[in-house]
Motif scaffolding. Structure first.
Motif, PDB file in Angstrom:
ATOM      1  N   MET A  30     -31.145  -9.819  28.344  1.00 51.63           N
ATOM      2  CA  MET A  30     -29.931 -10.531  27.977  1.00 51.63           C
ATOM      3  C   MET A  30     -29.705 -10.572  26.473  1.00 51.63           C
ATOM      4  SD  MET A  30     -29.140 -14.472  28.896  1.00 51.63           S
ATOM      5  CE  MET A  30     -30.394 -15.091  27.790  1.00 51.63           C
ATOM      6  N   ASN A  31     -30.758 -10.852  25.709  1.00 51.97           N
ATOM      7  CA  ASN A  31     -30.584 -11.120  24.278  1.00 51.97           C
ATOM      8  C   ASN A  31     -30.825  -9.942  23.352  1.00 51.97           C
ATOM      9  OD1 ASN A  31     -29.974 -13.941  24.405  1.00 51.97           O
ATOM     10  ND2 ASN A  31     -32.120 -14.319  24.924  1.00 51.97           N
ATOM     11  N   GLU A  32     -31.571  -8.959  23.821  1.00 57.37           N
ATOM     12  CA  GLU A  32     -32.011  -7.906  22.885  1.00 57.37           C
ATOM     13  C   GLU A  32     -31.406  -6.543  23.155  1.00 57.37           C
ATOM     14  OE1 GLU A  32     -33.545  -9.222  20.424  1.00 57.37           O
ATOM     15  OE2 GLU A  32     -34.041 -11.122  21.394  1.00 57.37           O
ATOM     16  N   LYS A  75     -39.643 -13.792  19.414  1.00 56.99           N
ATOM     17  CA  LYS A  75     -39.203 -13.592  18.032  1.00 56.99           C
ATOM     18  C   LYS A  75     -37.945 -12.762  17.912  1.00 56.99           C
ATOM     19  CE  LYS A  75     -42.346 -12.851  15.028  1.00 56.99           C
ATOM     20  NZ  LYS A  75     -43.492 -12.531  14.150  1.00 56.99           N
ATOM     21  N   GLY A  76     -37.519 -12.152  18.994  1.00 59.36           N
ATOM     22  CA  GLY A  76     -36.426 -11.190  18.917  1.00 59.36           C
ATOM     23  C   GLY A  76     -36.969  -9.807  18.613  1.00 59.36           C
ATOM     24  N   PHE A  94     -40.883  -9.897  22.138  1.00 63.65           N
ATOM     25  CA  PHE A  94     -39.441  -9.755  21.893  1.00 63.65           C
ATOM     26  C   PHE A  94     -38.699 -11.024  22.298  1.00 63.65           C
ATOM     27  CE2 PHE A  94     -39.572  -4.832  22.630  1.00 63.65           C
ATOM     28  CZ  PHE A  94     -40.327  -4.703  21.477  1.00 63.65           C
ATOM     29  N   ARG A  95     -39.157 -11.640  23.358  1.00 64.07           N
ATOM     30  CA  ARG A  95     -38.494 -12.861  23.792  1.00 64.07           C
ATOM     31  C   ARG A  95     -38.674 -13.980  22.767  1.00 64.07           C
ATOM     32  NH1 ARG A  95     -39.739 -16.472  29.209  1.00 64.07           N
ATOM     33  NH2 ARG A  95     -37.757 -17.575  29.200  1.00 64.07           N
ATOM     34  N   ALA A 147     -37.272  -8.760  14.764  1.00 65.72           N
ATOM     35  CA  ALA A 147     -38.272  -9.517  14.011  1.00 65.72           C
ATOM     36  C   ALA A 147     -39.687  -9.313  14.553  1.00 65.72           C
ATOM     37  CB  ALA A 147     -37.919 -10.998  14.016  1.00 65.72           C
TER      38      ALA A 147
END
Lengths: 194, 194
Positions: B107-109, B24-25, B21-22, B28
């Motif tokens: 933080m991002n997902e 490619k997100g 996840f880190r 994705a």
DNA sequence: CCTACCGATCGGTAGG
DNA sequence: CCTACCGATCGGTAGG
């Protein structure tokens, strides 16, 4: 001449795409979602754009060009490094404030660019960061800034603060972008302490 | 007892997922990607986890709990607000440094959480931010911090700086997390200027 | 943990 | 800008 006041259809597509990418992320945004926002069929998008990635590419590289222009102007100025840094920050904030949606996409979605575009993008970014680093170095050398600071940490803290602005700044707020830039610069240069 | 030194299979799945996840997100990253990283078939993942989102949920809420615990300890301390703020920052950085991968996902997902989990997550986050805001308020009231600062801007600048750390911090660097926290706190509290 | 498979959805093309 | 459609891939289930 509608084109004077209206966006071209392609520009409309890209603007709507930016909103979508910002909300859901690039990978989770489908071309069918985008078509629906525009009131057309998904297949019709391809008469305006070549691919989904073309949209992302344009958004990311257009923003990068704006940032570069802003810093070009700052570097031409004479004066203390702290002033240059402050103006660099204000310029960066102003560029973002002009298009918060594209800024958010620029920041969060650029990693979905395929090669070699991703590489090109990251080179532009490292170059921009290094130009800020040089301003900080100048300030350390001439005694304006603390000499014990870690340059990498300083510049990364700076960009973290700047780049998250689109996540929390309310464009309807009473605080205008220039003033926001001023305050951010002040906070980073002189800190919270009295 | 292998379980003392080994992660459970479920924990292994979640760790590998965090890495994926880190990189490619979340959106994705496919379950087939994840299965491949683990050397099994995609369908086999479901004997360890209920769904893709369950993994994201666990990563996000586990990190949130760690941040909360860290701040609990800081709030119990006596002393000036600037000291509390500094320790809050150091604690936050230490929690992140313990698992940079999960921190980046956190933080991002998190936005890919579905309702009502997303709402719950955002409530936890706003609560955490408000507790830092209260420390800043205390420092403004007792004269440690500038009284003209915009509290929202200050706290958002703070969190921006902290939360981007996983994007640039090199865990193999010579600078240890505590020292990183110290320097970050110093930069935000006293600024770049001498 | 595997094989076999499901319905849904994806980005994109052909041809008008 | 549309209809009709493509092959690929998605998250997940049944049954062992």
């Amino acid at each position: 001449m509608d084109s004077v006041i209206n966006l071209s259809r392609k520009e409309q597509v890209i603007r709507k795409a930016a909103e979508l990418f910002r909300e859901k992320g690039y990978a989770a945004s489908s071309m069918r979602d985008l078509a629906q926002k525009l009131g057309i069929e998904a297949a019709s998008l391809y008469s305006h754009i070549k691919s989904k990635e073309e949209i992302l590419h344009q958004l990311c590289f257009d923003m990068a060009a704006e940032f570069r222009k802003s810093l070009d102007a700052v570097e031409k100025q004479k004066g203390p490094a702290s002033e240059k840094l402050k103006n660099g920050i204000i310029g960066h904030i102003q560029v973002m404030a002009k298009d918060l949606t594209a800024s958010a996409v620029f920041m969060n979605e650029h990693r979905h660019l395929s090669q070699p575009h991703l590489r090109d993008f990251l080179l532009l970014r490292i170059n921009y960061i290094n130009r800020f680093k040089a301003i900080i170095d100048e300030g350390v050398k001439n005694g304006e800034f603390k000499e014990h600071i870690d340059r990498k940490l300083a510049v990364m803290t700076l960009f973290s603060s700047l780049n998250w602005m689109p996540m929390w700044y309310d464009p309807n707020s009473t605080i205008v972008p220039t003033s926001l830039g001023q305050q951010l610069a002040d906070m980073l240069v002189t800190g919270l302490r009295k």
